[in-house]
Design an enzyme around this catalytic site. Structure first.
Site, PDB file in Angstrom:
ATOM      1  N   SER A  32     -86.339 -16.849   3.503  1.00 46.47           N
ATOM      2  CA  SER A  32     -86.224 -16.913   4.954  1.00 46.47           C
ATOM      3  C   SER A  32     -86.855 -18.192   5.493  1.00 46.47           C
ATOM      4  CB  SER A  32     -86.898 -15.674   5.563  1.00 46.47           C
ATOM      5  OG  SER A  32     -87.285 -15.917   6.882  1.00 46.47           O
ATOM      6  N   SER A  33     -88.047 -18.516   5.006  1.00 44.84           N
ATOM      7  CA  SER A  33     -88.739 -19.693   5.535  1.00 44.84           C
ATOM      8  C   SER A  33     -88.022 -20.981   5.160  1.00 44.84           C
ATOM      9  CB  SER A  33     -90.167 -19.755   4.992  1.00 44.84           C
ATOM     10  OG  SER A  33     -90.871 -18.611   5.374  1.00 44.84           O
ATOM     11  N   LYS A  36    -106.517 -36.409  16.316  1.00 43.77           N
ATOM     12  CA  LYS A  36    -105.863 -35.517  17.279  1.00 43.77           C
ATOM     13  C   LYS A  36    -106.857 -34.981  18.294  1.00 43.77           C
ATOM     14  CE  LYS A  36    -102.296 -33.564  14.343  1.00 43.77           C
ATOM     15  NZ  LYS A  36    -101.090 -34.114  14.918  1.00 43.77           N
ATOM     16  N   ASP A  76     -77.862 -25.222  20.686  1.00 40.17           N
ATOM     17  CA  ASP A  76     -78.296 -24.194  19.749  1.00 40.17           C
ATOM     18  C   ASP A  76     -78.863 -24.913  18.541  1.00 40.17           C
ATOM     19  OD1 ASP A  76     -78.657 -21.856  18.193  1.00 40.17           O
ATOM     20  OD2 ASP A  76     -76.986 -20.904  19.213  1.00 40.17           O
ATOM     21  N   TYR A  85    -101.592 -25.628   6.609  1.00 45.25           N
ATOM     22  CA  TYR A  85    -101.113 -26.565   7.623  1.00 45.25           C
ATOM     23  C   TYR A  85     -99.808 -26.099   8.230  1.00 45.25           C
ATOM     24  CZ  TYR A  85    -105.040 -29.414   6.902  1.00 45.25           C
ATOM     25  OH  TYR A  85    -106.336 -29.830   6.869  1.00 45.25           O
ATOM     26  N   HIS A 130    -102.449 -24.583   0.022  1.00 45.09           N
ATOM     27  CA  HIS A 130    -103.057 -25.468   1.014  1.00 45.09           C
ATOM     28  C   HIS A 130    -102.052 -26.002   2.024  1.00 45.09           C
ATOM     29  CE1 HIS A 130    -106.086 -27.568   3.124  1.00 45.09           C
ATOM     30  NE2 HIS A 130    -105.148 -28.463   3.299  1.00 45.09           N
ATOM     31  N   HIS A 171    -109.162 -28.039  -3.961  1.00 47.00           N
ATOM     32  CA  HIS A 171    -110.475 -27.747  -3.371  1.00 47.00           C
ATOM     33  C   HIS A 171    -110.690 -26.228  -3.274  1.00 47.00           C
ATOM     34  CE1 HIS A 171    -108.671 -28.186   0.972  1.00 47.00           C
ATOM     35  NE2 HIS A 171    -108.498 -26.965   0.533  1.00 47.00           N
ATOM     36  N   HIS A 172    -109.660 -25.467  -3.573  1.00 43.99           N
ATOM     37  CA  HIS A 172    -109.843 -24.017  -3.656  1.00 43.99           C
ATOM     38  C   HIS A 172    -110.318 -23.597  -5.039  1.00 43.99           C
ATOM     39  CE1 HIS A 172    -107.968 -23.117   0.235  1.00 43.99           C
ATOM     40  NE2 HIS A 172    -107.282 -24.217  -0.009  1.00 43.99           N
ATOM     41  N   THR A 180    -107.057 -35.365  11.499  1.00 41.94           N
ATOM     42  CA  THR A 180    -107.339 -34.207  12.337  1.00 41.94           C
ATOM     43  C   THR A 180    -108.266 -34.618  13.482  1.00 41.94           C
ATOM     44  OG1 THR A 180    -107.239 -32.952  10.292  1.00 41.94           O
ATOM     45  CG2 THR A 180    -107.986 -31.783  12.235  1.00 41.94           C
ATOM     46  N   SER A 207    -100.610 -29.931  22.227  1.00 43.56           N
ATOM     47  CA  SER A 207    -100.171 -31.245  22.701  1.00 43.56           C
ATOM     48  C   SER A 207     -99.162 -31.141  23.840  1.00 43.56           C
ATOM     49  CB  SER A 207     -99.544 -32.053  21.567  1.00 43.56           C
ATOM     50  OG  SER A 207    -100.393 -32.095  20.461  1.00 43.56           O
ATOM     51  N   TRP A 209    -104.249 -11.777  -1.227  1.00 41.47           N
ATOM     52  CA  TRP A 209    -103.049 -12.517  -0.782  1.00 41.47           C
ATOM     53  C   TRP A 209    -102.784 -13.690  -1.713  1.00 41.47           C
ATOM     54  CZ3 TRP A 209    -101.791 -17.398   1.462  1.00 41.47           C
ATOM     55  CH2 TRP A 209    -102.843 -18.296   1.526  1.00 41.47           C
ATOM     56  N   ARG A 265    -117.487 -11.949  -0.549  1.00 40.51           N
ATOM     57  CA  ARG A 265    -116.243 -11.473   0.058  1.00 40.51           C
ATOM     58  C   ARG A 265    -115.504 -10.609  -0.955  1.00 40.51           C
ATOM     59  NH1 ARG A 265    -111.959 -16.596  -0.246  1.00 40.51           N
ATOM     60  NH2 ARG A 265    -110.531 -15.126   0.706  1.00 40.51           N
ATOM     61  N   HIS A 272    -103.759  -7.097   4.632  1.00 45.17           N
ATOM     62  CA  HIS A 272    -104.167  -7.792   5.858  1.00 45.17           C
ATOM     63  C   HIS A 272    -103.862  -9.286   5.741  1.00 45.17           C
ATOM     64  CE1 HIS A 272    -106.534  -9.374   9.163  1.00 45.17           C
ATOM     65  NE2 HIS A 272    -107.238 -10.100   8.301  1.00 45.17           N
ATOM     66  N   GLU A 296     -99.660 -24.505   2.998  1.00 45.61           N
ATOM     67  CA  GLU A 296     -99.414 -23.335   3.835  1.00 45.61           C
ATOM     68  C   GLU A 296    -100.389 -23.271   5.017  1.00 45.61           C
ATOM     69  OE1 GLU A 296     -97.131 -21.023   3.976  1.00 45.61           O
ATOM     70  OE2 GLU A 296     -98.106 -19.622   5.346  1.00 45.61           O
TER      71      GLU A 296
HETATM   72  C1  HEM Z   1    -110.755 -30.308   7.697  1.00 43.74           C
HETATM   73  C2  HEM Z   1    -109.894 -29.592   7.084  1.00 43.74           C
HETATM   74  C3  HEM Z   1    -110.206 -28.506   6.077  1.00 43.74           C
HETATM   75  C4  HEM Z   1    -110.920 -28.579   4.930  1.00 43.74           C
HETATM   76  C5  HEM Z   1    -111.605 -29.809   4.386  1.00 43.74           C
HETATM   77  C6  HEM Z   1    -110.897 -27.276   4.324  1.00 43.74           C
HETATM   78  C7  HEM Z   1    -111.518 -26.948   3.135  1.00 43.74           C
HETATM   79  C8  HEM Z   1    -111.488 -25.711   2.538  1.00 43.74           C
HETATM   80  C9  HEM Z   1    -112.068 -25.380   1.268  1.00 43.74           C
HETATM   81  C10 HEM Z   1    -112.824 -26.347   0.385  1.00 43.74           C
HETATM   82  C11 HEM Z   1    -111.820 -24.078   1.010  1.00 43.74           C
HETATM   83  C12 HEM Z   1    -112.188 -23.296  -0.253  1.00 43.74           C
HETATM   84  C13 HEM Z   1    -113.416 -22.530  -0.079  1.00 43.74           C
HETATM   85  C14 HEM Z   1    -113.648 -21.612  -1.241  1.00 43.74           C
HETATM   86  O1  HEM Z   1    -112.806 -20.743  -1.523  1.00 43.74           O
HETATM   87  O2  HEM Z   1    -114.696 -21.762  -1.875  1.00 43.74           O
HETATM   88  C15 HEM Z   1    -111.083 -23.578   2.115  1.00 43.74           C
HETATM   89  C16 HEM Z   1    -110.619 -22.276   2.221  1.00 43.74           C
HETATM   90  C17 HEM Z   1    -109.689 -21.873   3.139  1.00 43.74           C
HETATM   91  N1  HEM Z   1    -109.220 -22.625   4.201  1.00 43.74           N
HETATM   92 FE1  HEM Z   1    -109.799 -24.492   4.703  1.00 43.74          FE
HETATM   93  N2  HEM Z   1    -110.181 -26.436   5.102  1.00 43.74           N
HETATM   94  C18 HEM Z   1    -109.735 -27.158   6.165  1.00 43.74           C
HETATM   95  C19 HEM Z   1    -108.946 -26.695   7.184  1.00 43.74           C
HETATM   96  C20 HEM Z   1    -108.296 -25.482   7.148  1.00 43.74           C
HETATM   97  C21 HEM Z   1    -107.285 -25.092   8.058  1.00 43.74           C
HETATM   98  C22 HEM Z   1    -106.750 -25.938   9.191  1.00 43.74           C
HETATM   99  C23 HEM Z   1    -106.894 -23.854   7.684  1.00 43.74           C
HETATM  100  C24 HEM Z   1    -105.846 -22.946   8.270  1.00 43.74           C
HETATM  101  C25 HEM Z   1    -105.266 -23.083   9.371  1.00 43.74           C
HETATM  102  C26 HEM Z   1    -107.673 -23.462   6.555  1.00 43.74           C
HETATM  103  C27 HEM Z   1    -107.545 -22.247   5.908  1.00 43.74           C
HETATM  104  C28 HEM Z   1    -108.263 -21.882   4.817  1.00 43.74           C
HETATM  105  C29 HEM Z   1    -108.111 -20.618   4.150  1.00 43.74           C
HETATM  106  C30 HEM Z   1    -107.128 -19.513   4.511  1.00 43.74           C
HETATM  107  C31 HEM Z   1    -109.009 -20.608   3.109  1.00 43.74           C
HETATM  108  C32 HEM Z   1    -109.306 -19.458   2.156  1.00 43.74           C
HETATM  109  C33 HEM Z   1    -108.311 -19.241   1.126  1.00 43.74           C
HETATM  110  C34 HEM Z   1    -108.710 -18.090   0.239  1.00 43.74           C
HETATM  111  O3  HEM Z   1    -109.551 -18.273  -0.639  1.00 43.74           O
HETATM  112  O4  HEM Z   1    -108.190 -16.987   0.425  1.00 43.74           O
HETATM  113  N3  HEM Z   1    -108.528 -24.466   6.255  1.00 43.74           N
HETATM  114  N4  HEM Z   1    -110.884 -24.591   3.041  1.00 43.74           N
HETATM  115 CU   LIG Z   2    -107.158 -25.720   1.397  1.00 43.87          CU
END
Ligand code: HEM
Ligand SMILES: [Cu+2]
Lengths: 626, 258
Positions: free
Chosen positions: A174-175, A336, A107, A262, A258, A307-308, A333, A273, A142, A455, A78, A260
């Site tokens: 591809s990307s 915007k 093009d 964005y 990360h 931060h992950h 952010t 926009s 993933w 989770r 997923h 990614e």
């Molecule tokens: C203000 C901006 C953002 C901050 C400060 C932020 C911060 C964080 C942090 C600290 C985590 C880790 C949480 C953990 O696993 O304990 C996280 C996870 C995640 N964030 Fe954000 N985030 C932000 C915006 C976004 C945006 C814009 C997206 C996607 C469009 C996003 C997608 C994700 C995803 C997919 C995860 C989980 C990844 C995983 O463990 O599988 N975040 N974020």
């Molecule tokens: Cu992140």
């Protein structure tokens, strides 16, 4: 669209295979864009079915609808599908269709490379999902955390995670190729007068995304290749007992991971926009702020990856530093968000489906942003990491953010792509179902996470207070499924008997509305003079009502001495892109079995790579000819 | 951006004449489209090698802590310095080749392209030699159990073994010193081997691709298909080649010297 330069053999009536061949060999960015979008919608549905199965399993405590192993496979597939096979290619597809139109080009800079990008995406997706049929689907998430993924996934001795590794790399190629194409197109093929600071904000956002891709994907390429070596050739990059380092995997993965996120969200910012000014009948507020904050987000996005990893033990200094950079990202952010609100403010709002999605986007994305900022605080993250709170966070930004904006973009650009409107009535129905379903599904996750629901776990005990909200979430997921079905119905009905769109149904501002819907193969017969950020608006309401010739894509790339007159030349169709993608995929299948059946596997690799070389030679000779 | 704007105006002024002689047809940025694409690709490749080099550096202390081979015992500076010199020379010949093409000097083009290819092949030969040498050399993991019960592991090259054992007995009197079996330095016997062969192997592959690319250009040139009109064909191959050389400079400094 049948009037392309494609030499169709005149054998009486047109058969379906003529059409199919035309699409297979097309190098037209508009057709490629449509192929991206249609394929990605199919994968979006597939990934959605994964999600529904997961939700059914979680609807009750101690449910046994899915086995733990199947549950692992489903949440892995997923996530992987939604990130790499749905949202990224949906963005790439919209970018492909819209960017050349927006900058006034005929093009993309490299039309054949563009086709190659699509075929690699399709084959990469097929490769990944063929694991269901001829092996085991990937099952280590993933994020493929090593050493779990290095030891053979959750089930030892299957090649499940090799499918993941190789599939990700096909998609990565591809990307990267697609992004090089976007960068060069935007840099080099802008129409006269289309300066950087007049470029539509969607183009800005996609440009930043392209840079993010080329700078972040190599990191996952390296990580996954090393993982492949660990799994198949006896190295130990990520195996701690032999000196390897699981943290290295996490650093390499999140250095990609990360940026990614964005890559997934910035195109959404771009879509919003574009839509807000048109539907507020006002110029965008703070154009430069929005453009440059995309660039700032792009830069900062490379400084926050750890931060992950707050809870893996990097120490207080590293945690503090990555926390600080993460908090900083919320500044551009926020800039915007306020600019979008100021654009709506005082505008005469034209409340059509795209604006519904747009406004909901702001609401939902802000929620996701706030939980993101919360998670960026290590003490809070210690409590919530690996709980449903995180799942709630990223679904608000990815579903409420990226997917809502993409639907906004569909309703906005669909008329341009297909010449017919989508139904407003169905659109509004779809919107409310999706909005309610989305909140019902993902809002309770925050609460469940706070009270401790982990989770990535296939079930939970009864009596912990998890039952009620999990059931609600499953109901919400079914509402989302219904909503997506309504969209597909809407699309089909629109193809048959949608209202004819005309060139400019929304009273648009940017160049794509200056041509027919759908546009001719060469995009523009003539372009309005570009003196501001809203050339089509100027054409309709300003003084400047001149036209110029569009830039010739071929001439810009050619190296010939005698320069062709600025007539429009489009490159002929080519079947080498699909051949090349086929060869590469064949080599990947070879690599899949390298440790169990060396001989056949080596043969497949050699044949595959030879096909790739032949195709490269073919492409090079075609490039030399046009 | 100012540049782009300036260019824009120039282009308007030039009008249909398309300005500067067709060699670099007008693009919004004034940079040739193919060259820009290659630059973009190369910047992506730079990150690829950065990630590989970081992997090497991050894992280096772990390799030592677990008694893996000590890189200095195995990586001969002399050989690598020669290899680095060869590659740098090939960058020079590449520049000369492009210069020859631009002056329509057919013989010079063939000569310098040929020289570049030859130097590339020499580099690959040197690398093969080095790989072979490593494979045939051995190392032992020596485990020292000190009197206070602390355990330390160090990797010792086969040719140092005796001297090193003696030295250890002197340094840690009363400690128990155990010598592990002989292991060749290969891709899988130690973290050093894994990281080293992966990094230099990927670089070598890039050199190989460069050699193939240059050979195709040389073949085209021998058929008379290259002149100052399409010097871009040579310039592109050269760009890539210089990049691959530059990566070696980084590897040489970070892996061999430090
Ligand atoms: C203000 C901006 C953002 C901050 C400060 C932020 C911060 C964080 C942090 C600290 C985590 C880790 C949480 C953990 O696993 O304990 C996280 C996870 C995640 N964030 Fe954000 N985030 C932000 C915006 C976004 C945006 C814009 C997206 C996607 C469009 C996003 C997608 C994700 C995803 C997919 C995860 C989980 C990844 C995983 O463990 O599988 N975040 N974020
Ligand atoms: Cu992140």
């Amino acid at each position: 669209m049948a009037t392309t330069a494609v030499p169709i053999p005149q054998v009486g009536e047109r058969r379906w295979w003529h059409t199919a061949w035309e699409w297979i060999t097309t190098v037209d960015h508009k057709r490629i864009g449509i192929m991206y979008i249609v394929t990605a919608i199919a994968f979006f549905v597939w990934g959605g079915i994964d999600a529904l199965l997961i939700r059914i399993q979680l609807a009750q405590a101690e449910n046994t609808f899915l086995s733990p192993q199947v549950y692992n496979e489903l949440f892995t597939m997923h996530g992987t599908t939604m990130v790499f096979l749905a949202i990224m290619p949906l963005n790439a597809g919209l970018g492909n269709f819209i960017i050349p139109l927006m900058v006034g080009a005929n093009d993309m800079a490299y039309p054949r490379l563009n086709a190659l990008g699509f075929w690699l995406f399709l084959f990469g997706g097929i490769f990944l999902n063929s694991s269901y049929l001829i092996g085991h689907p990937p099952d280590a998430g993933w994020f493929a955390y090593a050493p779990l993924s290095a030891n053979g996934g959750v089930m030892p001795k299957t090649n499940a995670m090799d499918f993941w590794v190789l599939g990700i790399n096909i998609l990565g190629v591809s990307s990267i190729l697609g992004s090089i194409n976007f960068i060069v197109t935007v840099f080099n093929l802008r129409a006269p007068g289309m300066k950087f600071n007049r470029m539509p904000l969607f183009v800005w956002a996609q440009l930043v995304v392209a840079f993010l891709v080329i700078f972040s994907f190599p990191s996952i390429t390296v990580a996954s290749v090393l993982l492949y070596f660990d799994r198949n050739f006896g190295t130990a990059f990520f195996l701690p007992e032999r000196g390897g380092d699981p943290m290295l995997w996490q650093h390499l993965f999140w250095f990609f991971g990360h940026p990614e996120v964005y890559i997934l969200i910035l195109p959404a910012f771009g879509i919003i926009s574009e839509i807000f000014p048109v539907f507020s009948r006002k110029p965008i507020f703070g154009y430069a702020f929005i453009a440059y904050s995309s660039v700032a987000i792009g830069f900062l996005g490379f400084t926050v990856w750890a931060h992950h990893m707050f809870s893996v033990g990097m120490g207080p200094w590293a945690n503090a530093a990555f926390s600080a950079t993460s908090l900083m990202i919320s500044i551009p952010t926020g800039v915007k968000i306020f600019n979008w609100l100021a654009t709506l403010w005082g505008g005469s709002l034209n409340f059509k489906t795209p604006l519904y999605y747009g406004v909901a986007f702001i609401f939902l994305f802000v929620i996701g942003g706030i939980t993101g900022v919360m998670l960026a605080l290590p003490p809070l993250d210690y409590q919530t990491t690996d709980t449903y709170f995180v799942v709630g966070h990223f679904h608000y930004v990815l579903f409420g953010g990226a997917i809502f904006a993409i639907f906004a973009g569909f309703y906005y650009w669909w008329p341009k792509m297909f010449g017919r409107m989508l139904s407003e009535r169905l659109g509004i129905w779809q919107f409310w179902l999706m909005f309610i379903g989305m909140n019902l599904t993902f809002m309770p996750m925050h609460y469940l996470g706070m009270i401790g629901m982990p989770r990535r776990t296939w079930t939970y005990d009864s009596g912990l207070g998890f039952e009620f909200w999990n059931l609600m979430e499953t109901i919400g997921a079914l509402m989302i499924a219904l909503s997506v079905s309504i969209f597909i119905l809407n699309a089909i009905l629109s193809r048959r008997n949608g209202e004819i769109a005309g060139n400019d149904p929304w009273d648009g501002h940017t160049l794509e509305w200056a041509t027919t819907s759908p546009p001719p193969p060469h995009n523009f017969d003539s372009l309005p003079v570009i003196r501001t950020r809203r050339p089509v608006w100027d054409l309709k309401y300003g003084e400047a009502q001149h036209f110029t010739k569009p830039r010739d894509a071929k001439a810009a790339g050619s190296t010939d001495e005698e320069h062709t007159p600025p007539s429009i030349h489009l490159p002929p169709p080519s079947f080498y892109p699909i051949v090349l993608a086929f060869g590469l995929t064949m080599a990947a299948y070879g690599l899949l079995y390298s440790s169990v059946a060396f001989g056949p596997s080596l043969t497949a690799i050699i044949v595959g790579i030879s096909i790739v070389f032949v195709a490269i030679a073919g492409l090079a000779s075609e490039a030399a000819r046009d | 951006m100012a540049q782009a704007v300036a260019h824009d105006q120039k282009e308007h002024a030039a009008g249909a004449a398309h300005g500067h002689g067709g060699h670099h047809p007008p693009t919004s940025l004034g940079v040739n489209t193919r060259k820009l694409g290659l630059w973009t690709f190369i910047s992506s490749e730079a990150i690829f090698f950065t990630a590989l080099i970081s992997t090497y550096l991050v894992l280096k202390p772990r390799n030592l802590a677990l008694g893996g081979p000590v890189p200095e015992d195995f990586l001969g500076i002399t050989l690598t310095a020669i290899l680095a010199f060869i590659l740098l020379m090939s960058s020079l010949t590449m520049v000369l080749a492009l210069n020859a093409v631009e002056h329509n000097d057919r013989r010079g083009t063939h000569l310098w392209l040929g020289a570049t290819i030859l130097l590339g092949l020499m580099f690959l030969g040197g690398q093969t030699y080095e790989f072979n040498k490593l494979w045939s050399e051995g190392f032992h993991t020596v485990t020292i159990t000190k009197q206070d019960g602390k355990i330390e592991q160090i990797g010792v090259a086969e040719h140092h073994l005796e001297a090193e054992l003696e030295h250890l007995h002197e340094e840690y009197p009363g400690a128990q010193i155990q010598q592990g079996p002989r292991k060749p330095v290969t891709w899988t016997t130690s973290i050093f081997g894994s990281t080293f062969f992966t990094l230099t192997g990927f670089h070598g592959t890039h050199v190989g691709i460069g050699v193939i690319w240059l050979s195709i250009v040389l073949a085209m040139s021998l058929r008379g298909a290259i002149s100052s009109r399409n010097s871009l064909t040579v310039e592109m191959a050269g760009l890539y080649w210089h990049f691959v050389d530059l990566v070696w400079v980084a590897i040489f400094t970070l892996i061999y010297l430090i």
